[in-house]
Design a protein around this motif. Structure first.
Motif, PDB file in Angstrom:
ATOM      1  N   HIS A   3      29.331   2.062  12.820  1.00  0.00           N
ATOM      2  CA  HIS A   3      30.558   2.424  13.536  1.00  0.00           C
ATOM      3  C   HIS A   3      30.289   2.725  15.012  1.00  0.00           C
ATOM      4  CE1 HIS A   3      32.443   2.658   9.608  1.00  0.00           C
ATOM      5  NE2 HIS A   3      31.508   3.513   9.222  1.00  0.00           N
ATOM      6  N   LEU A   4      29.132   2.290  15.517  1.00  0.00           N
ATOM      7  CA  LEU A   4      28.747   2.654  16.878  1.00  0.00           C
ATOM      8  C   LEU A   4      29.783   2.274  17.933  1.00  0.00           C
ATOM      9  CD1 LEU A   4      26.507   4.028  18.525  1.00  0.00           C
ATOM     10  CD2 LEU A   4      25.472   1.784  18.859  1.00  0.00           C
ATOM     11  N   PRO A   5      30.320   1.045  17.949  1.00  0.00           N
ATOM     12  CA  PRO A   5      31.308   0.703  18.980  1.00  0.00           C
ATOM     13  C   PRO A   5      32.509   1.642  18.995  1.00  0.00           C
ATOM     14  CG  PRO A   5      30.515  -1.293  17.926  1.00  0.00           C
ATOM     15  CD  PRO A   5      29.980  -0.139  17.115  1.00  0.00           C
ATOM     16  N   ALA A   6      32.979   2.041  17.812  1.00  0.00           N
ATOM     17  CA  ALA A   6      34.119   2.964  17.756  1.00  0.00           C
ATOM     18  C   ALA A   6      33.710   4.361  18.203  1.00  0.00           C
ATOM     19  CB  ALA A   6      34.685   3.012  16.339  1.00  0.00           C
ATOM     20  N   LEU A   7      32.527   4.798  17.793  1.00  0.00           N
ATOM     21  CA  LEU A   7      32.063   6.132  18.169  1.00  0.00           C
ATOM     22  C   LEU A   7      31.786   6.246  19.662  1.00  0.00           C
ATOM     23  CD1 LEU A   7      29.657   6.904  15.184  1.00  0.00           C
ATOM     24  CD2 LEU A   7      31.821   8.062  15.701  1.00  0.00           C
ATOM     25  N   VAL A   8      31.322   5.146  20.262  1.00  0.00           N
ATOM     26  CA  VAL A   8      31.071   5.142  21.702  1.00  0.00           C
ATOM     27  C   VAL A   8      32.348   5.470  22.458  1.00  0.00           C
ATOM     28  CG1 VAL A   8      30.696   3.569  23.639  1.00  0.00           C
ATOM     29  CG2 VAL A   8      29.031   3.671  21.792  1.00  0.00           C
ATOM     30  N   ILE A  48      23.796   9.136  25.730  1.00  0.00           N
ATOM     31  CA  ILE A  48      23.683   9.463  27.160  1.00  0.00           C
ATOM     32  C   ILE A  48      24.875   8.943  27.950  1.00  0.00           C
ATOM     33  CG2 ILE A  48      22.338   9.031  29.257  1.00  0.00           C
ATOM     34  CD1 ILE A  48      19.846   8.897  27.371  1.00  0.00           C
ATOM     35  N   TRP A  49      25.278   7.694  27.706  1.00  0.00           N
ATOM     36  CA  TRP A  49      26.285   7.044  28.546  1.00  0.00           C
ATOM     37  C   TRP A  49      27.672   6.988  27.908  1.00  0.00           C
ATOM     38  CZ3 TRP A  49      24.675   6.799  33.284  1.00  0.00           C
ATOM     39  CH2 TRP A  49      23.322   6.581  33.565  1.00  0.00           C
ATOM     40  N   GLY A  50      27.805   7.409  26.657  1.00  0.00           N
ATOM     41  CA  GLY A  50      29.074   7.278  25.953  1.00  0.00           C
ATOM     42  C   GLY A  50      30.037   8.420  26.179  1.00  0.00           C
ATOM     43  N   GLY A  51      30.361   8.698  27.409  1.00  0.00           N
ATOM     44  CA  GLY A  51      31.304   9.748  27.745  1.00  0.00           C
ATOM     45  C   GLY A  51      31.827   9.556  29.150  1.00  0.00           C
ATOM     46  N   ASP A  52      32.707  10.446  29.587  1.00  0.00           N
ATOM     47  CA  ASP A  52      33.249  10.331  30.939  1.00  0.00           C
ATOM     48  C   ASP A  52      32.174  10.576  31.988  1.00  0.00           C
ATOM     49  OD1 ASP A  52      35.743   9.783  29.940  1.00  0.00           O
ATOM     50  OD2 ASP A  52      36.378  11.882  29.924  1.00  0.00           O
ATOM     51  N   ALA A  53      31.139  11.326  31.611  1.00  0.00           N
ATOM     52  CA  ALA A  53      30.003  11.569  32.497  1.00  0.00           C
ATOM     53  C   ALA A  53      28.729  11.457  31.660  1.00  0.00           C
ATOM     54  CB  ALA A  53      30.099  12.960  33.127  1.00  0.00           C
ATOM     55  N   PRO A  54      27.601  11.047  32.256  1.00  0.00           N
ATOM     56  CA  PRO A  54      26.369  10.925  31.481  1.00  0.00           C
ATOM     57  C   PRO A  54      25.882  12.274  30.970  1.00  0.00           C
ATOM     58  CG  PRO A  54      25.929  10.609  33.810  1.00  0.00           C
ATOM     59  CD  PRO A  54      27.405  10.648  33.665  1.00  0.00           C
ATOM     60  N   SER A 325      31.185  -6.228  41.066  1.00  0.00           N
ATOM     61  CA  SER A 325      31.040  -4.950  41.763  1.00  0.00           C
ATOM     62  C   SER A 325      32.009  -4.826  42.933  1.00  0.00           C
ATOM     63  CB  SER A 325      29.604  -4.783  42.277  1.00  0.00           C
ATOM     64  OG  SER A 325      29.368  -5.588  43.421  1.00  0.00           O
ATOM     65  N   ARG A 326      32.516  -5.962  43.415  1.00  0.00           N
ATOM     66  CA  ARG A 326      33.447  -5.945  44.539  1.00  0.00           C
ATOM     67  C   ARG A 326      34.888  -5.776  44.075  1.00  0.00           C
ATOM     68  NH1 ARG A 326      30.725 -11.238  47.454  1.00  0.00           N
ATOM     69  NH2 ARG A 326      28.850 -10.200  48.258  1.00  0.00           N
ATOM     70  N   GLN A 327      35.099  -5.818  42.772  1.00  0.00           N
ATOM     71  CA  GLN A 327      36.439  -5.654  42.231  1.00  0.00           C
ATOM     72  C   GLN A 327      36.592  -4.236  41.695  1.00  0.00           C
ATOM     73  OE1 GLN A 327      37.696  -8.975  39.733  1.00  0.00           O
ATOM     74  NE2 GLN A 327      35.943 -10.167  40.455  1.00  0.00           N
ATOM     75  N   ALA A 328      37.796  -3.765  41.666  1.00  0.00           N
ATOM     76  CA  ALA A 328      38.047  -2.381  41.278  1.00  0.00           C
ATOM     77  C   ALA A 328      37.691  -2.134  39.825  1.00  0.00           C
ATOM     78  CB  ALA A 328      39.512  -2.040  41.510  1.00  0.00           C
ATOM     79  N   ASN A 329      37.140  -0.954  39.559  1.00  0.00           N
ATOM     80  CA  ASN A 329      36.844  -0.520  38.196  1.00  0.00           C
ATOM     81  C   ASN A 329      38.144  -0.406  37.413  1.00  0.00           C
ATOM     82  OD1 ASN A 329      35.861   0.577  35.856  1.00  0.00           O
ATOM     83  ND2 ASN A 329      34.624   2.144  36.866  1.00  0.00           N
ATOM     84  N   LYS A 330      38.108  -0.823  36.159  1.00  0.00           N
ATOM     85  CA  LYS A 330      39.296  -0.751  35.321  1.00  0.00           C
ATOM     86  C   LYS A 330      39.581   0.676  34.880  1.00  0.00           C
ATOM     87  CE  LYS A 330      37.408  -3.607  32.493  1.00  0.00           C
ATOM     88  NZ  LYS A 330      37.152  -4.486  31.317  1.00  0.00           N
ATOM     89  N   GLY A 331      38.738   1.610  35.258  1.00  0.00           N
ATOM     90  CA  GLY A 331      38.915   3.000  34.854  1.00  0.00           C
ATOM     91  C   GLY A 331      37.900   3.370  33.809  1.00  0.00           C
ATOM     92  N   GLY A 332      37.923   4.632  33.382  1.00  0.00           N
ATOM     93  CA  GLY A 332      37.026   5.060  32.321  1.00  0.00           C
ATOM     94  C   GLY A 332      35.845   5.844  32.849  1.00  0.00           C
TER      95      GLY A 332
END
Length: 380
Positions: A3-8, A48-54, A325-332
């Protein structure tokens, strides 16, 4: 892990904290040790990376078994190329170079783009694996000046590298650049040179009971491929690039550093091959005969093939990293992709912690320079 993709997306850190600390005592075969390493590598990077901040602290549930498994496999406790690619696939047939027969075991996102990205490297490794004994024979032939064996091997090496390049170009088929840059790439990052991404001290590996230490480790990257370094060694390509702007005289090159991130047997094999010398040593001798000219030509063609491969890699980076990298982040979440997009393209950071574009270009140029040998026939 199922279930890793969902838990991420929601809850990986809570899920990990509810796990009990597992021992590696029941691991018997090397396949089981590698399987454990893959699982723990994916879980650690997801944590480490699965959140709004590391997250700076890796809990004992991951740290304790990860350190034990890594020590056994002689490879750092982080998601390396070996974990994400070499030991993370299944095959429905017998040809590991046939992408239609391959599938990933684990991914962070559950997307086709991520599976394809990882599997292209698997196919490349399999495509070229057979050339290794041939080139080992060529290195032995250097000692006895058996030009026929060496020239034939170099011609096969060129064909092999061209085949690997063709597979690399297939990345475009099923890996979407924006999905890769913003959804996949952040999870491949390590903790070294990641200050701007939110890990100024690296990651603290918490072993519980007040034990643990801060570690700064490189992320997984194709630079950790033993195969590509093998090509460099037999052709005598020397890399002096440190991969960052703070390199000083005497500092290990990035290509040397990443050997520490390969499985122990792979790293030792490359060291062994390095001690055998290279074909370039023979190609540099004055070309006094027709066979020596043939050797030089075959050698130059092989190095040019490797240089073209690195050119294609740069093109991949342009499409999958520089342009997104030159395009805007989709958020998250704020991560490696977010921090990289705030810099100029010449300062983009790779998952391995390198200054990406200058590093790749210099590696290409060093490869090209290796094959630049003048063909001159000297009268005996």
């Amino acid at each position: 892990m199922r279930h890793l993709p969902a838990l991420v997306e929601d809850g990986i850190r809570t899920a990990v904290k509810h796990l009990r600390i597992l021992s590696a005592d029941r691991l018997l075969s090397e396949a089981e040790w590698r399987r454990a390493y893959v699982i723990l590598g994916f879980m650690s990077n997801a944590y480490i990376w699965g959140g709004d901040a590391p997250e700076e602290v890796l809990p004992p549930q991951i740290t304790v078994p990860f350190l034990e498994v890594s020590k056994h496999l002689q490879i750092p406790p982080v998601l390396t190329y070996a974990a994400a690619n070499l030991w993370n696939f299944t095959c429905t047939g017998e040809d590991f170079s046939d992408l239609s027969q391959l599938d990933t075991i684990h991914t962070f996102t559950g997307t086709e783009s991520e599976s394809w990205f990882l599997l292209v490297s698997v196919a490349m490794e399999a495509k070229a694996g057979g050339i290794i004994p041939r080139m080992m024979g060529a290195l032995e032939a250097v000692k006895r000046r058996d030009y026929e064996v060496i020239v034939t091997a170099l011609e096969e090496l060129k064909t092999c590298i061209d085949g690997v390049s063709a597979l690399l170009e297939r990345m475009y088929e099923k890996c979407d650049p924006m999905t890769f840059y913003y959804d996949i790439r952040p999870f491949l990052a390590g903790s070294k040179n990641m200050e701007s991404a939110g890990l100024p001290r690296g990651v603290f590996y918490d072993e519980g009971d007040g034990k643990g230490e801060w570690r700064q480790l490189l992320g997984g990257s194709n630079g950790q491929s033993s195969l590509i370094q093998f090509f460099d060694i037999v052709l005598g390509v020397e890399h002096v690039t440190t991969g960052n702007k703070t390199g000083s005289k005497g500092e290990r090159s990035y290509h040397d550093v990443v050997r520490d991130y390969m499985p122990g047997p792979h790293s030792r094999f490359l060291t062994h091959v390095s001690r055998m010398g290279s074909i370039r040593e023979l190609a540099l001798l004055p070309a006094a005969t027709e066979e020596q000219l043939r050797l030089r030509h075959a050698f130059t063609c092989a190095t040019e093939a490797l240089s073209r491969f690195r050119d294609k890699h740069i093109q991949i980076v342009a499409r999958y990293i520089i342009l997104p990298s030159r395009q805007a982040n989709k958020g998250g979440r704020y991560n490696l992709a977010s921090s990289s997009s705030e810099k100029s393209q010449h300062e983009l950071t790779g998952t391995g912690g390198t200054t990406l574009v200058p590093f790749l270009k210099q590696s290409r140029d060093e490869t090209r320079a290796t094959g630049e040998i003048k063909d001159e026939v000297h009268d005996g």
